[in-house]
Design an enzyme around this catalytic site. Sequence first.
Site, PDB file in Angstrom:
ATOM      1  N   ASN A 283       0.824  -1.211   0.000  1.00  0.00           N
ATOM      2  CA  ASN A 283       0.000   0.000   0.000  1.00  0.00           C
ATOM      3  C   ASN A 283       0.858   1.261   0.000  1.00  0.00           C
ATOM      4  OD1 ASN A 283      -2.151  -1.710   0.107  1.00  0.00           O
ATOM      5  ND2 ASN A 283      -2.655  -1.344   2.259  1.00  0.00           N
TER       6      ASN A 283
ATOM      7  N   THR B  93     -16.844  37.916 -31.108  1.00  0.00           N
ATOM      8  CA  THR B  93     -17.658  37.395 -30.016  1.00  0.00           C
ATOM      9  C   THR B  93     -18.809  36.642 -30.655  1.00  0.00           C
ATOM     10  OG1 THR B  93     -19.099  39.345 -29.834  1.00  0.00           O
ATOM     11  CG2 THR B  93     -17.074  39.361 -28.528  1.00  0.00           C
ATOM     12  N   HIS B  94     -19.176  35.534 -30.068  1.00  0.00           N
ATOM     13  CA  HIS B  94     -20.231  34.671 -30.635  1.00  0.00           C
ATOM     14  C   HIS B  94     -19.896  34.207 -32.054  1.00  0.00           C
ATOM     15  CE1 HIS B  94     -22.855  35.999 -27.290  1.00  0.00           C
ATOM     16  NE2 HIS B  94     -22.366  37.213 -27.552  1.00  0.00           N
TER      17      HIS B  94
ATOM     18  N   SER C 251      -5.710  13.728 -46.902  1.00  0.00           N
ATOM     19  CA  SER C 251      -6.890  12.865 -46.970  1.00  0.00           C
ATOM     20  C   SER C 251      -6.544  11.583 -47.709  1.00  0.00           C
ATOM     21  CB  SER C 251      -8.023  13.597 -47.698  1.00  0.00           C
ATOM     22  OG  SER C 251      -9.048  12.693 -48.066  1.00  0.00           O
TER      23      SER C 251
ATOM     24  N   ASN D  48      -5.214  18.510 -43.781  1.00  0.00           N
ATOM     25  CA  ASN D  48      -6.077  18.570 -42.601  1.00  0.00           C
ATOM     26  C   ASN D  48      -5.286  18.910 -41.341  1.00  0.00           C
ATOM     27  OD1 ASN D  48      -8.281  17.671 -44.184  1.00  0.00           O
ATOM     28  ND2 ASN D  48      -7.573  15.565 -43.969  1.00  0.00           N
TER      29      ASN D  48
ATOM     30  N   TYR E 135      -7.455   1.251   3.236  1.00  0.00           N
ATOM     31  CA  TYR E 135      -7.186   0.846   1.856  1.00  0.00           C
ATOM     32  C   TYR E 135      -8.299  -0.048   1.325  1.00  0.00           C
ATOM     33  CZ  TYR E 135      -5.330  -1.476  -2.204  1.00  0.00           C
ATOM     34  OH  TYR E 135      -5.189  -1.957  -3.472  1.00  0.00           O
TER      35      TYR E 135
ATOM     36  N   GLN F 111      -6.979   0.374  -7.157  1.00  0.00           N
ATOM     37  CA  GLN F 111      -6.086  -0.128  -8.202  1.00  0.00           C
ATOM     38  C   GLN F 111      -6.465   0.425  -9.574  1.00  0.00           C
ATOM     39  OE1 GLN F 111      -5.371  -4.418  -8.222  1.00  0.00           O
ATOM     40  NE2 GLN F 111      -5.729  -4.455 -10.428  1.00  0.00           N
TER      41      GLN F 111
ATOM     42  N   LYS G   6      -4.816   3.667 -11.484  1.00  0.00           N
ATOM     43  CA  LYS G   6      -3.521   3.759 -12.159  1.00  0.00           C
ATOM     44  C   LYS G   6      -3.680   4.103 -13.635  1.00  0.00           C
ATOM     45  CE  LYS G   6      -0.969   0.287  -9.452  1.00  0.00           C
ATOM     46  NZ  LYS G   6      -0.268  -1.017  -9.558  1.00  0.00           N
TER      47      LYS G   6
END
Length: 437
Positions: free
Chosen positions: A112, A157-158, A280, A288, A319, A324, A327
């Site tokens: 642990n 903006t927008h 492509s 691209n 624990y 586990q 990870k």
Amino acid sequence: MSDLLWQKPGVKVDARIQRFLAGEDVILDREFFPFDIAASLAHAEGLLRIGILAADEFAGIKIELANLAEDFGNGDFVLDERFEDGHSAIEARLIERLGDAGRRIHTGRSRNDQILVATRLWLKDRLARLHALCIESAEVALARADAEASVPLPGYTHLQRAVVSSLGMWWAAWAEGFIDDAQRARDTLAWVDANPLGSAAGYGVNLPLDRDHVTRALGFDRLQVSAAYAQLSRGKFEMAAIEALCSALLDLRRLAWDLSLFTSAEFGFVALPAQYTTGSSIMPNKRNPDVVELMRASYASAAAARTEIEQLLSLPSGYHRDLQFGKGAIFHAFGRGLGALELLPDLLRNLEWKADAMRAALDPSMYATDLAVDLARQGLPFREAYQQAADPARWAEGDPEASLQARVSPGAAADLRLDALAARLRAVRHVARSGDA
């Protein structure tokens, strides 16, 4: 698989159950393995200091751990299904080479706190790399902000044309963003820089372990004092590290969105370095921005990893094996996230702006705000000035450079305060290490 460390006499191990228990552990532990070896050496030195290991036993362990690290690094030792996990692999190797001395290495520790300390060292390493990449990206952005400060760029903006902006403003925004991200990475590193080794399974051991010496030997800033809290911090510290990563990846995502738009034919403001584009498989005319698009997507992996760990932490104290599964989450988050950020500084250095296209996108409506402010400065109430400036009949072709020079509020085009950003960058460049003032 070698004999299990925890296997009891007379108990048959079901292979299916063991496969489920082990999961991807032995593969994932390859990430931690060098740190696990380093922590094992520090633990052995601590055992020497309290008389559990004799000097010759420690010397042999030190040599064999160095050999194991070298063999692992050059591929002569492979962490594979022969072992339950990286911890058992280290112990098996020492027993094979040293006999009883190898059998003493686990005195006073648990798997642990062994995984806790390996994870903590790994997180420190990754946060230091995150900090360095954010610093590098901020440096590039700041240099380009200075060099291209007065080049006009449409401001949106927008996604609608709004006002005249500049490359100086665009670059300064990312410079300050990555300075903030570097500071967050540095502060998070300082927060997680605590040594959990010696907490064993969360309740300590009946040995006078020299935890302070081991803390210094491993380069930690401080000892994680409470043995019980060491277990409670598992997942919590990983989430904090991922959040620091997400901060940088959020900025990267929005920057990548800008570049995706600006490289399109409809905008045509920027050309990416050729190596950052692909073709492509069917359309010969296409180039691209795949690298930029995957940079944009990298935040999703980190955000998902944070959520996965958060959901695992619905647990009482102590624990639990659930942990586990955390990870893989941190490996995937930092693997993709740092992989994207590694490519960013060179992209920022080498992208090329198309000044003529940017200037051509400036239309008369984008000077309306300047007109409203000018009328207000002349004494007209702003709402009345706003109404007058909203009349298209009053719009005319403007001078973008003059518009930018008139934008004198702090942080705007005529007062970018790049010197202030440079000072902050210098201040956050340093990462404190154990023993630093």
